[in-house]
Design a protein around this motif. Structure first.
Motif, short mmCIF file in Angstrom:
data_model
loop_
_atom_site.label_atom_id
_atom_site.label_comp_id
_atom_site.label_asym_id
_atom_site.label_seq_id
_atom_site.Cartn_x
_atom_site.Cartn_y
_atom_site.Cartn_z
N VAL A 77 10.02 22.29 0.90
CA VAL A 77 8.56 22.04 0.57
C VAL A 77 8.83 20.88 -0.62
O VAL A 77 10.01 20.87 -1.45
CB VAL A 77 8.06 23.36 -0.28
N GLY A 78 7.98 19.67 -0.76
CA GLY A 78 8.22 18.82 -1.25
C GLY A 78 7.16 17.74 -1.44
O GLY A 78 5.80 18.04 -0.97
N VAL A 79 7.55 16.48 -1.58
CA VAL A 79 6.50 15.50 -1.57
C VAL A 79 7.34 14.29 -0.89
O VAL A 79 8.47 14.22 -0.57
CB VAL A 79 6.19 14.82 -3.18
N GLN A 116 1.08 -1.25 -0.19
CA GLN A 116 0.05 0.08 0.21
C GLN A 116 0.87 1.43 0.22
O GLN A 116 1.68 1.49 1.06
CB GLN A 116 -0.95 0.10 1.22
N VAL A 117 0.66 2.05 -1.07
CA VAL A 117 1.59 3.23 -1.10
C VAL A 117 0.82 4.33 -0.69
O VAL A 117 -0.29 4.73 -1.35
CB VAL A 117 2.21 3.37 -2.56
N GLN A 118 1.51 5.50 0.27
CA GLN A 118 0.79 6.78 0.32
C GLN A 118 1.53 7.90 0.00
O GLN A 118 2.87 7.55 -0.20
CB GLN A 118 0.48 6.68 1.82
N PHE A 136 -3.28 13.93 7.61
CA PHE A 136 -2.59 14.87 8.15
C PHE A 136 -1.46 14.43 8.86
O PHE A 136 -1.56 13.37 9.76
CB PHE A 136 -3.20 15.76 8.84
N PHE A 137 -0.27 15.09 8.80
CA PHE A 137 0.94 14.73 9.54
C PHE A 137 1.69 15.83 10.04
O PHE A 137 1.66 16.86 9.34
CB PHE A 137 1.65 13.62 9.20
N ILE A 138 2.48 15.92 11.16
CA ILE A 138 3.31 16.98 11.64
C ILE A 138 4.51 16.35 12.21
O ILE A 138 4.26 15.23 12.93
CB ILE A 138 2.68 17.89 12.36
N LYS A 152 0.21 16.36 4.06
CA LYS A 152 -0.82 15.64 3.96
C LYS A 152 -1.01 14.49 2.87
O LYS A 152 -0.38 14.80 1.94
CB LYS A 152 -2.24 16.38 3.78
N PHE A 153 -1.16 13.15 3.25
CA PHE A 153 -1.12 12.35 2.36
C PHE A 153 -2.40 12.43 1.49
O PHE A 153 -3.42 12.42 2.09
CB PHE A 153 -1.28 11.01 3.19
N ILE A 154 -2.18 12.47 0.23
CA ILE A 154 -3.44 12.82 -0.64
C ILE A 154 -3.83 11.75 -1.61
O ILE A 154 -4.76 11.54 -2.41
CB ILE A 154 -3.06 13.89 -1.45
#
Length: 223
Positions: free
Chosen positions: A53-55, A20-22, A176-178, A209-211
């Protein structure tokens, strides 16, 4: 470099084909400086603001352990005051204020402290910096203040460096993550023989946030 990129792409494809890839977006602020020594003597440094800023991806491996690669823009730099002369930036410089614009590839492992959809996590691993361009501003005893683009080359600054990264954060069930992050530079960004030893340092806070979350299945039917 092409071989390295191909190897990373192959590794990501291997995990993605079975997991499973997020996929998510991240951004954050950081304070950046450097561990700066000349001839083994530590120089006085101070922090300056930067950002990211990135992915990022989350690719489960086993249980609560995941592979969590990130690719992002990172603005780093440092302020330093010299107690001895050295090049770079100049044999007559008494201080320097630098800004580097980097692309960074982080390859940490992530451990989730719970199987719950909302959980704390810890990440740790290596990263590679690709220093694209930058600016520096320094003062010399003879010519006063000098502003210029960062010079890269065999006897100047290097385009590449390596780091160790550490993240501690929280991920919610809605994606959402921090996290708080610390970057410890391992490689010297100065290419000058017998020159200064300059290693990035940064700490800050990022969120995102994972989208996308998808199951990737290989089609193994014969053609």
């Amino acid at each position: 470099m092409k071989l390295f990129i191909l190897s990373i792409a192959t590794l990501l494809s291997f995990f993605a084909a079975n997991s499973q890839v997020q996929f998510g977006l991240l951004a954050g602020a950081q304070a950046t400086s450097a561990d700066y020594t000349i001839g083994g003597k530590k120089q006085e440094t101070s922090y300056k603001p930067g950002g990211q800023v990135g992915v990022n991806f989350k690719i489960p491996i086993e249980g609560r352990l995941s592979f969590a690669p990130q690719l992002f823009y990172s603005m780093k730099g440092y302020k330093v005051k010299y107690n001895r002369f050295m090049y770079p930036p100049d044999g007559d410089a008494i201080d320097n204020n630098t800004t580097f614009h980097n692309v960074e590839l982080a390859l940490p492992l992530q451990y989730d402290f719970s199987y719950s959809a909302s959980h704390w996590f810890l990440r740790a691993g290596p990263s590679l910096d690709f220093q694209l361009f930058g600016r520096e501003e320094f003062t010399t005893n003879s010519n006063g203040k000098i502003k210029r683009n960062i010079p890269f080359g065999y006897d100047k600054y290097g385009h590449y460096s390596a780091n160790a990264v550490l993240h501690f954060g929280y991920e919610k069930s809605n994606g959402f993550f921090i996290y708080g992050q610390y970057t410890h530079g391992l490689a010297n960004i100065s290419n000058t023989d017998e020159g200064p030893k300059i290693r990035h340092r940064a700490f800050g806070i990022s969120f995102g946030k994972f989208i996308k979350k998808s199951k990737i299945v290989l089609d193994t039917r014969p053609i």
